[in-house]
Design an enzyme around this catalytic site. Structure first.
Site, mmCIF file in Angstrom:
data_model
loop_
_atom_site.group_PDB
_atom_site.id
_atom_site.type_symbol
_atom_site.label_atom_id
_atom_site.label_comp_id
_atom_site.label_asym_id
_atom_site.label_seq_id
_atom_site.Cartn_x
_atom_site.Cartn_y
_atom_site.Cartn_z
ATOM 1 N N ASN A 180 0.843 -1.200 0.000
ATOM 2 C CA ASN A 180 0.000 0.000 0.000
ATOM 3 C C ASN A 180 0.871 1.240 0.000
ATOM 4 O OD1 ASN A 180 0.525 0.859 2.838
ATOM 5 N ND2 ASN A 180 -0.332 -1.165 3.244
ATOM 6 N N LYS B 30 7.979 -18.151 -9.628
ATOM 7 C CA LYS B 30 7.335 -17.033 -10.312
ATOM 8 C C LYS B 30 6.137 -17.554 -11.115
ATOM 9 C CE LYS B 30 8.171 -13.428 -13.607
ATOM 10 N NZ LYS B 30 8.851 -13.157 -14.854
ATOM 11 N N PRO C 98 -2.750 -11.506 10.749
ATOM 12 C CA PRO C 98 -2.986 -11.230 12.164
ATOM 13 C C PRO C 98 -3.171 -9.733 12.368
ATOM 14 C CG PRO C 98 -0.667 -11.723 11.768
ATOM 15 C CD PRO C 98 -1.398 -12.014 10.495
ATOM 16 N N ASP C 99 -4.013 -9.369 13.319
ATOM 17 C CA ASP C 99 -4.187 -7.951 13.648
ATOM 18 C C ASP C 99 -3.240 -7.625 14.802
ATOM 19 O OD1 ASP C 99 -5.063 -5.489 14.805
ATOM 20 O OD2 ASP C 99 -6.878 -5.684 13.575
ATOM 21 N N LYS D 116 -10.985 -3.245 18.688
ATOM 22 C CA LYS D 116 -9.601 -3.740 18.803
ATOM 23 C C LYS D 116 -9.125 -3.779 20.252
ATOM 24 C CE LYS D 116 -8.344 -2.743 14.119
ATOM 25 N NZ LYS D 116 -7.229 -2.906 13.200
HETATM 26 N N1 CTP Z 1 -3.571 -2.828 12.299
HETATM 27 C C1 CTP Z 1 -2.748 -3.842 12.770
HETATM 28 N N2 CTP Z 1 -2.758 -5.060 12.158
HETATM 29 C C2 CTP Z 1 -3.569 -5.283 11.101
HETATM 30 C C3 CTP Z 1 -4.411 -4.265 10.621
HETATM 31 C C4 CTP Z 1 -4.375 -3.042 11.252
HETATM 32 O O1 CTP Z 1 -2.009 -3.622 13.727
HETATM 33 N N3 CTP Z 1 -3.546 -6.463 10.527
HETATM 34 C C5 CTP Z 1 -3.588 -1.558 13.023
HETATM 35 C C6 CTP Z 1 -3.051 -0.395 12.286
HETATM 36 O O2 CTP Z 1 -1.665 -0.225 12.531
HETATM 37 C C7 CTP Z 1 -3.848 0.755 12.886
HETATM 38 C C8 CTP Z 1 -5.185 0.121 13.200
HETATM 39 O O3 CTP Z 1 -4.936 -1.253 13.258
HETATM 40 O O4 CTP Z 1 -3.311 1.158 14.114
HETATM 41 C C9 CTP Z 1 -6.313 0.416 12.254
HETATM 42 O O5 CTP Z 1 -6.055 -0.007 10.984
HETATM 43 P P1 CTP Z 1 -7.117 0.235 9.777
HETATM 44 O O6 CTP Z 1 -6.482 -0.282 8.555
HETATM 45 O O7 CTP Z 1 -7.616 1.630 9.784
HETATM 46 O O8 CTP Z 1 -8.320 -0.630 10.253
HETATM 47 P P2 CTP Z 1 -8.749 -2.052 9.822
HETATM 48 O O9 CTP Z 1 -8.440 -2.961 10.945
HETATM 49 O O10 CTP Z 1 -8.175 -2.382 8.515
HETATM 50 O O11 CTP Z 1 -10.311 -1.885 9.723
HETATM 51 P P3 CTP Z 1 -11.198 -1.442 8.430
HETATM 52 O O12 CTP Z 1 -10.585 -2.111 7.269
HETATM 53 O O13 CTP Z 1 -12.531 -1.916 8.815
HETATM 54 O O14 CTP Z 1 -11.110 0.051 8.362
#
Ligand code: CTP
Length: 410
Positions: A217, A295, A312-313, A350
């Site tokens: 991104n 590839k 993972p979040d 979160k």
């Molecule tokens: N984040 C993270 N790990 C992920 C996705 C997000 O740690 N896999 C963290 C980002 O660093 C940020 C927060 O979560 O601090 C919010 O990320 P954002 O992309 O705005 O939210 P999403 O979880 O993607 O939710 P949505 O797509 O519904 O907006």
């Protein structure tokens, strides 16, 4: 102009190398002395071709140190002591040759030896022909030195003594003085986060499709890197876990480069325990399921179908890390409308303490740009911050974090 009384009583060891700009050092010495600093000088052999030891001695009112093997110099003060008996080492002019010797860790004259033996911070003011400055060798040497914590002022752009035009002119004496004063101001500033450990995530993640392609991104990492630097400036011990960016490592931070979200999570978990976690990275929500280790080829069967798996979040993982949970977890929310409403819901979902919400709709330049307009969402409500540079947002966030730990605000 910065407050220069911070220079009073400070001990500067000035290394004067051989460049036409060496004459500007005489002015620098005078200005430093006027402000109460003491200056001791090391003059290289080439430096002595441009300024006389006598002028330097008259202005510093001290011995001028020139020779690594001088019995008189060594009996008065050994090179090790010389290198440590200062608050700051300033190299002006810093020639391409001396920068190269510093980068290589050489000790082939008194100047290089002192710079290698010192345990004090070093500020360099490069001065050289524009081609020499732009040469990849010099650029690589400078980048390496900065990575090691060497500070730099200049070079400026302008007409050079050799008739060419471009960057390479040494910064003016007053600019060097400002940089020196800036160093002491920063060094002596209060450190409210001293003793606290902080973890910051920054930049994008790269999720591989095959060995040559990836999903990524537009995150530049500017905001996350600025936060890491701002927390370190307030005294925190900072680990910065970052995806690929074009930014230099922020000074004073331990940097852990990663590519994928899973690597980012592992590096974050390895950094625990911490008191503060700030998740500013734009982590890819999905990765390619079953990435190919070869590839992908056009085999006539049409484009491949990529199936995605959830990453993972990291923010949610840190927020729910049980006994290892940082005492303050700050997330970011990038939204394209109903910013505060969505971000408030994200905070609850979160499980983090604060959310810094920003608008990344088309037309805003948050991604990659220099400015940011954010809302800080906490238990106590929503603070709308004015549009500011990302550095200013970082400084304000770091101050707010420091206040939180001082008086336990929400
Ligand atoms: N984040 C993270 N790990 C992920 C996705 C997000 O740690 N896999 C963290 C980002 O660093 C940020 C927060 O979560 O601090 C919010 O990320 P954002 O992309 O705005 O939210 P999403 O979880 O993607 O939710 P949505 O797509 O519904 O907006």
């Amino acid at each position: 102009m910065a407050e220069t009384s911070v220079l009073s009583g400070k001990r500067i060891l000035l290394v004067i190398a051989g460049g036409i700009a060496a004459y500007k050092c005489l002015e620098l010495i005078r200005r430093l002395k006027e402000r109460g600093a003491s200056v001791r000088a090391v003059l290289t052999k080439a430096g002595a071709e441009f300024v006389t030891p006598l002028s330097v001695q008259a202005l510093t009112e001290d011995t001028v140190y020139q020779d690594l093997w001088s019995l008189t110099d060594e009996s008065e003060m050994g090179h090790i002591q010389l290198s440590r008996d200062a608050d700051l080492l300033v190299v002006a002019p810093a020639t391409a040759n001396l920068l190269a010797r510093m980068a290589a860790g050489m000790a082939d004259d008194l100047a290089a030896t002192v710079l290698l033996a010192t345990d004090k911070p070093v500020l360099v003011a490069p001065a050289m022909n524009v081609r020499m400055w732009e040469h990849p060798a010099t650029q690589a040497n400078m980048a390496l030195l900065e990575k090691r914590g060497v500070r730099r002022v200049g070079p400026n752009k302008g007409e050079m003594a050799c008739g060419e035009y471009g960057p390479g002119r040494m910064a003016e004496p007053m600019e060097i003085l400002e940089a020196i004063a800036g160093y002491f101001t920063e060094r002596d500033a209060p450190k409210p986060l001293k003793g606290k450990r902080a973890l910051v995530t920054s930049g994008p993640t790269y999720e591989p499709i095959d060995p040559v392609r990836y999903i990524a991104n537009r995150s530049s990492g500017k905001q996350g890197h600025a936060i890491a630097e701002a927390l370190a400036r307030l005294g925190a011990e900072v680990t910065l876990v970052t995806g690929p960016t074009h930014l230099p490592d922020p000074p004073g931070c331990a940097v852990r480069p990663i590519e994928t979200a899973r690597e980012m999570l592992a590096a974050c978990e390895a950094a625990l325990p911490v008191d503060i976690a700030v998740c500013a990275a734009a982590v890819a929500d999905w990765r390619v399921a079953g990435e190919s280790d070869r590839k992908l080829k056009k085999d006539g069967g049409g484009p491949p179908a990529l199936s995605l798996a959830e990453n993972p979040d990291i923010l949610a993982t840190l927020s729910n890390a049980g006994a290892k949970r940082p005492s303050l977890v700050v997330g970011f929310a990038a939204e394209t409308g109903s910013v505060v409403e969505y971000a408030t819901a994200k905070r609850a979902r979160k499980g983090c303490d604060w959310i810094v919400a920003n608008d990344v709709s088309l037309g805003t330049t948050t991604f990659g740009g220099a400015d940011n307009t954010v809302h800080l969402i906490r238990n106590g409500g929503v603070e709308n911050w004015p549009t500011m540079g990302k550095d200013a947002v970082a400084a304000r966030l770091a101050d707010t974090i420091a206040q939180h730990f001082q008086n336990k605000t929400p």
